[in-house]
Design an enzyme around this catalytic site. Structure first.
Site, PDB file in Angstrom:
ATOM      1  N   ARG A  28      58.978  -7.623 -72.490  1.00  0.00           N
ATOM      2  CA  ARG A  28      59.446  -8.093 -71.180  1.00  0.00           C
ATOM      3  C   ARG A  28      60.521  -7.142 -70.645  1.00  0.00           C
ATOM      4  NH1 ARG A  28      59.454 -14.619 -71.063  1.00  0.00           N
ATOM      5  NH2 ARG A  28      59.168 -14.187 -68.858  1.00  0.00           N
ATOM      6  N   ASP A  87      50.788 -18.616 -66.171  1.00  0.00           N
ATOM      7  CA  ASP A  87      51.485 -19.740 -66.797  1.00  0.00           C
ATOM      8  C   ASP A  87      50.596 -20.959 -67.029  1.00  0.00           C
ATOM      9  OD1 ASP A  87      53.703 -18.170 -66.734  1.00  0.00           O
ATOM     10  OD2 ASP A  87      54.594 -19.110 -64.973  1.00  0.00           O
ATOM     11  N   ARG A 121      62.224 -26.769 -72.646  1.00  0.00           N
ATOM     12  CA  ARG A 121      62.810 -25.756 -71.759  1.00  0.00           C
ATOM     13  C   ARG A 121      62.223 -25.838 -70.354  1.00  0.00           C
ATOM     14  NH1 ARG A 121      61.341 -20.521 -73.474  1.00  0.00           N
ATOM     15  NH2 ARG A 121      61.904 -20.237 -71.322  1.00  0.00           N
ATOM     16  N   CYS A 170      60.400 -16.764 -73.497  1.00  0.00           N
ATOM     17  CA  CYS A 170      59.230 -17.005 -74.348  1.00  0.00           C
ATOM     18  C   CYS A 170      58.706 -15.715 -74.968  1.00  0.00           C
ATOM     19  CB  CYS A 170      58.111 -17.627 -73.498  1.00  0.00           C
ATOM     20  SG  CYS A 170      58.319 -19.377 -73.209  1.00  0.00           S
ATOM     21  N   LYS A 172      60.594 -25.208 -61.944  1.00  0.00           N
ATOM     22  CA  LYS A 172      61.474 -24.534 -62.903  1.00  0.00           C
ATOM     23  C   LYS A 172      61.780 -23.106 -62.451  1.00  0.00           C
ATOM     24  CE  LYS A 172      60.792 -22.214 -67.378  1.00  0.00           C
ATOM     25  NZ  LYS A 172      60.182 -20.965 -66.963  1.00  0.00           N
ATOM     26  N   ASN A 173      60.736 -22.347 -62.143  1.00  0.00           N
ATOM     27  CA  ASN A 173      60.973 -20.925 -61.893  1.00  0.00           C
ATOM     28  C   ASN A 173      61.643 -20.647 -60.545  1.00  0.00           C
ATOM     29  OD1 ASN A 173      60.161 -20.303 -64.440  1.00  0.00           O
ATOM     30  ND2 ASN A 173      58.073 -19.702 -63.861  1.00  0.00           N
TER      31      ASN A 173
HETATM   32  N1  EPU Z   1      57.408  -5.981 -65.753  1.00  0.00           N
HETATM   33  C1  EPU Z   1      57.749  -4.667 -65.921  1.00  0.00           C
HETATM   34  N2  EPU Z   1      59.013  -4.278 -65.568  1.00  0.00           N
HETATM   35  C2  EPU Z   1      59.928  -5.149 -65.078  1.00  0.00           C
HETATM   36  C3  EPU Z   1      59.574  -6.487 -64.905  1.00  0.00           C
HETATM   37  C4  EPU Z   1      58.294  -6.876 -65.257  1.00  0.00           C
HETATM   38  O1  EPU Z   1      56.929  -3.850 -66.377  1.00  0.00           O
HETATM   39  O2  EPU Z   1      61.046  -4.713 -64.779  1.00  0.00           O
HETATM   40  C5  EPU Z   1      56.039  -6.418 -66.100  1.00  0.00           C
HETATM   41  C6  EPU Z   1      56.030  -7.459 -67.224  1.00  0.00           C
HETATM   42  O3  EPU Z   1      56.003  -6.834 -68.494  1.00  0.00           O
HETATM   43  C7  EPU Z   1      54.746  -8.232 -66.925  1.00  0.00           C
HETATM   44  C8  EPU Z   1      54.638  -8.171 -65.390  1.00  0.00           C
HETATM   45  O4  EPU Z   1      55.508  -7.106 -64.967  1.00  0.00           O
HETATM   46  O5  EPU Z   1      53.639  -7.561 -67.468  1.00  0.00           O
HETATM   47  C9  EPU Z   1      55.079  -9.429 -64.670  1.00  0.00           C
HETATM   48  O6  EPU Z   1      56.378  -9.824 -65.109  1.00  0.00           O
HETATM   49  P1  EPU Z   1      57.377 -10.644 -64.164  1.00  0.00           P
HETATM   50  O7  EPU Z   1      58.583  -9.835 -63.973  1.00  0.00           O
HETATM   51  O8  EPU Z   1      56.621 -11.113 -62.967  1.00  0.00           O
HETATM   52  O9  EPU Z   1      57.734 -11.866 -65.095  1.00  0.00           O
HETATM   53  P2  EPU Z   1      59.141 -12.606 -65.213  1.00  0.00           P
HETATM   54  O10 EPU Z   1      59.836 -12.570 -63.913  1.00  0.00           O
HETATM   55  O11 EPU Z   1      59.853 -12.152 -66.432  1.00  0.00           O
HETATM   56  C10 EPU Z   1      58.293 -14.920 -64.382  1.00  0.00           C
HETATM   57  C11 EPU Z   1      58.262 -16.308 -64.946  1.00  0.00           C
HETATM   58  C12 EPU Z   1      57.201 -16.386 -66.043  1.00  0.00           C
HETATM   59  C13 EPU Z   1      55.850 -15.970 -65.479  1.00  0.00           C
HETATM   60  C14 EPU Z   1      55.937 -14.584 -64.830  1.00  0.00           C
HETATM   61  C15 EPU Z   1      54.658 -14.158 -64.123  1.00  0.00           C
HETATM   62  C16 EPU Z   1      60.557 -16.962 -64.668  1.00  0.00           C
HETATM   63  C17 EPU Z   1      61.856 -17.285 -65.312  1.00  0.00           C
HETATM   64  N3  EPU Z   1      59.562 -16.619 -65.487  1.00  0.00           N
HETATM   65  O12 EPU Z   1      58.650 -14.080 -65.486  1.00  0.00           O
HETATM   66  O13 EPU Z   1      57.159 -17.757 -66.374  1.00  0.00           O
HETATM   67  O14 EPU Z   1      54.891 -15.918 -66.508  1.00  0.00           O
HETATM   68  O15 EPU Z   1      57.011 -14.575 -63.859  1.00  0.00           O
HETATM   69  O16 EPU Z   1      54.312 -15.080 -63.137  1.00  0.00           O
HETATM   70  O17 EPU Z   1      60.410 -17.043 -63.458  1.00  0.00           O
HETATM   71  C18 EPU Z   1      56.801 -19.604 -67.742  1.00  0.00           C
HETATM   72  O18 EPU Z   1      57.258 -20.313 -66.827  1.00  0.00           O
HETATM   73  O19 EPU Z   1      56.218 -20.084 -68.756  1.00  0.00           O
HETATM   74  C19 EPU Z   1      56.929 -18.159 -67.661  1.00  0.00           C
HETATM   75  C20 EPU Z   1      56.812 -17.363 -68.717  1.00  0.00           C
END
Ligand code: EPU
Length: 420
Positions: free
Chosen positions: A123, A306, A398, A118, A22-23
């Protein structure tokens, strides 16, 4: 509105095929926007609601989508007409933010509604914005949308303040057509980051180092269509590994990359679960009583955030105390209240869940508070005594393709019903 109804207590046995990640898919589809010449034929795309949302967003932008079969899409982005993505679908999902990087890269401008996803904590996207600005874009937030614009994009050295999957991928996408070289440091190394880099390289990008500490991107003039197959989903695979262990079953999990599952395999082995790795399979079974373990989530190659929620269900049902510390998201223990309705003995203190294993869980009416919480509740239903009803399953749809069919094929008594 639908619900899942599970009559628990069946031992799962058999084989299951894992879908594309998915990701990875949710970043690859927006990145396909970069092909100004030719079509992208993308295989092994999971048949999930997040992907359907992205198909609608791509169509709305003017791309032509040809659904070859359930898991294969052809995306023609040569017909794209707009650079603003501001629909309900964009607001609903997290990964829609990849359109900011993709449209900025190709058209030097974009307007994309702020993403949803989610409810697992705050975020922010400050690191995405920091990267776009370093490449020369002007970024503003207006009326709930991110607006980016650049005369030209120029390669830059960017050191991220936090390790972020989304920021790493988004800025990597944005830099592919920037003039000169970009280097990204303190990057995420998840398998899906590498997969998106491989996809962009198949389109003609010049990206090196994805999966290591530094990603270097040499800007190219343009990108073209390609044929690509998405990697297997490490989180879907892990969910079935945990279900095998929780039901004391024996499952051969096929179409996986065992290396991507190492942190999960290591924890399961520490608990007493047996794992046999093949080239692209893992067999998971239980032949002795399992014991509790402690888990701390961390970016790859650490234990994935996750999968900690499904693990909490397993740990609720084995003897001894286990402690799960969530380091990535501050609100990823919401499912614990639901598990407690089924008899779990868990105390949450901030980001830590202290789990004392109980002899049995019992069926109850519960809800999926988010995607992986939903997977945790399905596993709870599978091992509980009696019938469990899981509501709010749109969260599960999802990210997990046809979850009830896969579990049914393994011997579970599970079905989807309309909520009266
Ligand atoms: N963060 C910041 N600033 C940013 C971006 C992130 O402070 O600009 C912080 C977030 O608050 C968090 C940490 O960095 O504490 C990691 O966030 P990340 O950006 O890695 O998360 P994401 O890209 O929004 C993806 C996956 C999530 C998964 C996380 C961590 C997707 C669409 N989502 O989210 O997947 O938990 O990486 O591995 O790729 C899931 O599949 O259930 C899911 C939530």
């Amino acid at each position: 509105m639908e619900k899942l109804v599970i009559d628990g207590g069946k031992i799962l046995r058999g084989e299951v095929d894992i879908n594309g990640a998915k990701n990875a898919a949710v970043a690859i589809l927006p990145a396909a926007v970069l092909a100004s010449n030719g079509k992208c034929l993308i295989e092994n795309i999971p048949d999930i609601e997040d992907v359907h949302c992205l198909e609608r967003i791509l169509t709305d932008l003017g791309c032509k989508i040809n659904k070859i079969d359930r898991n294969t899409l052809e995306v023609d982005a040569t017909t794209i007409q707009r650079v603003d993505a501001c629909t309900e679908d964009v607001r609903r999902m997290r990964a829609s933010y990849y359109f900011i990087g993709a449209l900025l890269s190709r058209f030097k401008e974009a307007r994309v509604e702020l993403p949803g996803g989610c409810p697992i904590g705050v975020r922010p996207i400050d690191q995405h914005i920091k990267g776009f600005e370093a490449l020369g874009a002007k970024v503003s937030i207006e009326h709930g949308a991110v607006r980016v614009q650049a005369e030209e994009l120029k390669g830059a050295n960017i050191f991220f303040d936090v390790v972020s999957v989304g920021a790493t991928i988004n800025v990597m996408i944005a830099a592919t057509l920037a003039e000169g070289t970009t280097s990204l440091e303190n990057v995420a190394k998840e398998p899906h980051v590498v997969d998106v880099a491989n996809f962009l390289n198949s389109m003609g990008a010049d990206i090196k180092g994805a999966g290591t500490d530094i990603i270097r991107i040499k800007g190219v003039e343009s990108l073209k269509g390609c044929n690509y197959s998405v990697i297997p989903d490490q989180i879907e695979a892990s969910t079935f590994m945990i279900a095998a262990a929780a039901t004391k079953g024996n499952i051969l999990i096929k179409n996986v990359i065992p290396k991507h599952l190492e942190s999960i395999s290591a924890k399961l082995i520490e608990m007493g679960v047996k794992i046999e790795e093949g080239d692209d399979t893992v067999r998971v079974y239980v032949d002795e009583p399992l014991k509790g373990v402690n888990i701390k989530t961390a970016p790859y190659p650490g234990f994935p955030t996750d999968i900690q929620q499904p693990m909490s269900t397993l740990l609720s049902s084995v003897s001894g105390r286990s402690i799960i510390t969530e380091t990535i998201w501050e609100s990823r223990h919401k499912h614990i209240d639901e598990l407690k309705k089924m008899g779990a003995d868990i105390k949450v203190e901030g980001r830590t869940a202290i789990i004392d294993g109980v002899k049995r869980l019992t069926g109850a009416i519960v809800k999926a508070t988010d995607l992986r919480a939903g997977a945790a509740m399905v596993i709870a239903g599978l091992i509980a005594e009696g019938v469990t009803e899981i509501h709010s399953i749109e969260h599960i749809d999802r990210g997990y393709p046809h979850i009830e069919n896969k579990f049914k094929d393994l011997g579970a008594s599970i079905c989807r019903k309309e909520v009266e």
